[in-house]
Design an enzyme around this catalytic site. Structure first.
Site, PDB file in Angstrom:
ATOM      1  CG  LEU A  29      -1.848  -1.229   1.316  1.00 30.73           C
ATOM      2  CD1 LEU A  29      -2.746  -1.120   2.537  1.00 30.73           C
ATOM      3  CD2 LEU A  29      -2.687  -1.406   0.057  1.00 30.73           C
ATOM      4  CG  HIS A  30       0.939   3.427  -3.296  1.00 29.88           C
ATOM      5  ND1 HIS A  30      -0.111   4.207  -3.709  1.00 29.88           N
ATOM      6  CD2 HIS A  30       0.997   2.388  -4.166  1.00 29.88           C
ATOM      7  CE1 HIS A  30      -0.658   3.677  -4.785  1.00 29.88           C
ATOM      8  NE2 HIS A  30      -0.005   2.557  -5.080  1.00 29.88           N
ATOM      9  CG  HIS A  33      -3.273   1.263  -2.125  1.00 32.72           C
ATOM     10  ND1 HIS A  33      -1.928   1.113  -2.367  1.00 32.72           N
ATOM     11  CD2 HIS A  33      -3.899   0.487  -3.048  1.00 32.72           C
ATOM     12  CE1 HIS A  33      -1.741   0.283  -3.370  1.00 32.72           C
ATOM     13  NE2 HIS A  33      -2.911  -0.104  -3.813  1.00 32.72           N
ATOM     14  CD  GLN A  57      -5.418  -8.399 -10.836  1.00 29.66           C
ATOM     15  OE1 GLN A  57      -6.355  -8.659 -10.083  1.00 29.66           O
ATOM     16  NE2 GLN A  57      -5.021  -7.151 -11.039  1.00 29.66           N
ATOM     17  CB  SER A 181       2.275   2.436  -9.446  1.00 29.58           C
ATOM     18  OG  SER A 181       2.357   1.054  -9.725  1.00 29.58           O
ATOM     19  NE  ARG A 183       3.130  -4.754 -11.756  1.00 28.08           N
ATOM     20  CZ  ARG A 183       1.827  -5.033 -11.852  1.00 28.08           C
ATOM     21  NH1 ARG A 183       0.946  -4.051 -11.912  1.00 28.08           N
ATOM     22  NH2 ARG A 183       1.418  -6.280 -11.875  1.00 28.08           N
TER      23      ARG A 183
HETATM   24  O1  PAF Z   1      -6.191  -2.459  -8.800  1.00 30.18           O
HETATM   25  C1  PAF Z   1      -5.876  -3.477  -8.136  1.00 30.18           C
HETATM   26  O2  PAF Z   1      -5.127  -3.417  -7.155  1.00 30.18           O
HETATM   27  C2  PAF Z   1      -6.439  -4.846  -8.543  1.00 30.18           C
HETATM   28  O3  PAF Z   1      -6.572  -4.935  -9.927  1.00 30.18           O
HETATM   29  C3  PAF Z   1      -7.765  -5.174  -7.841  1.00 30.18           C
HETATM   30  C4  PAF Z   1      -8.872  -4.202  -8.216  1.00 30.18           C
HETATM   31  C5  PAF Z   1      -7.565  -5.157  -6.327  1.00 30.18           C
HETATM   32  C6  PAF Z   1      -8.234  -6.577  -8.248  1.00 30.18           C
HETATM   33  O4  PAF Z   1      -7.283  -7.546  -7.917  1.00 30.18           O
END
Ligand code: PAF
Length: 274
Positions: A29-30, A33, A57, A181, A183
């Site tokens: 988290l940053h 979030h 995903q 982000s 990343r």
């Molecule tokens: O944006 C994200 O962090 C992810 O794509 C999510 C919405 C939590 C689904 O895994």
């Protein structure tokens, strides 16, 4: 703050809280979030956050195994931000054996991230639908940095008549414009200096398009500027803000969207235009 790791724990906590807002996350988290949690709290309801690094995903070449994880740090941040509940499902809870359902969104999921990362949005839509079924929020908060994701989730919610309101929250940026982000943690110091060029190029392109310059030429110029900074553009496009279809002239609602590779990191950004 209640921490739930099983569906029974989640349901017990959920019943005690009443109507709530959900902030779905993959952890690491940053401030972006925490802005989602703040927006959810501002609605005056208890807030639940989920932390789940969703394997479905990620593509085979993506960074699922390396994706940053910091459960203890995340929990401390969520508690400090005022979350009432954190949902921490395991892969087995989220994807039980014999599961046979996947959600395939077309429309806004087709181009851009959908084309570059086959299967990505089916993974996102499926896990988000599961999270909505598990947590049953009345509103869910998503960062605008992933603009296409918001449109895909909104399309799914409308198509499936799900009783949840999708609330987009503006992108939180570093002082130099770089969109926050998880990343970004992978960027080297030099890459971190170059990365804000993507946002700078988008901002310049937006004002040129608004000033009447030809869209195709302006986008070409933006790709060139980004490449000059050592960033490899995947796409920089002017699109309809909801359908994500490319548009050749400025009509409303429109969005400028971009993805590019810098070192090992895929940078995403977008801004409103006009
Ligand atoms: O944006 C994200 O962090 C992810 O794509 C999510 C919405 C939590 C689904 O895994």
């Amino acid at each position: 703050m209640i921490i739930a790791r099983t569906l029974n724990e989640l349901h017990a906590a959920r019943e005690a809280l009443g109507p709530l807002g959900l902030v779905p996350t993959m952890g690491a988290l940053h401030e972006g979030h925490l802005a989602l949690v703040a927006a959810a709290l501002a609605a005056g309801r208890p807030v639940a956050a989920s932390i789940f690094v969703n394997p479905t995903q990620f593509g085979p070449k993506d960074d699922f195994k390396q994706y940053p994880r910091d459960e203890a740090g995340d929990l401390a941040k969520l508690e400090g931000a005022g979350c009432a509940l954190v949902w921490l499902p395991s892969v087995e809870v989220m994807y039980p054996p014999h599961g046979a359902t996947q959600i395939q969104v077309n429309g806004p999921a087709v181009h851009w991230e959908g084309a570059s990362r086959p299967g990505h949005f089916a993974g996102v839509a499926t896990v988000v639908a599961k999270l909505f079924g598990q947590v049953r929020p009345i509103a869910a908060y998503f960062g605008e940095k992933d603009w296409q994701q918001i449109q895909v989730v909104s399309r799914m919610v409308a198509d499936l008549h799900l009783p949840v309101r999708i609330v987009p929250v503006p992108t939180v940026r570093e002082h130099n414009g770089l969109a926050m982000s998880s990343r970004n943690a992978y960027l080297t110091a030099n890459e971190h200096n170059a990365a804000p060029m993507l946002h700078a190029a988008l901002t310049r392109a937006a004002s040129n398009i608004v000033a009447g310059l030809e869209v195709a030429k302006t986008l070409h110029q933006a790709r060139h500027e980004v490449a000059q900074a050592g960033i490899v553009p995947d796409y920089i496009a002017l699109v309809h803000a909801e359908t994500l279809e490319p548009i050749a002239t400025l009509t409303h609602p429109a969005r400028l969207i971009a993805a590019a590779k810098l070192g090992h990191v895929r940078l995403l950004d977008n801004i409103p235009i006009g």
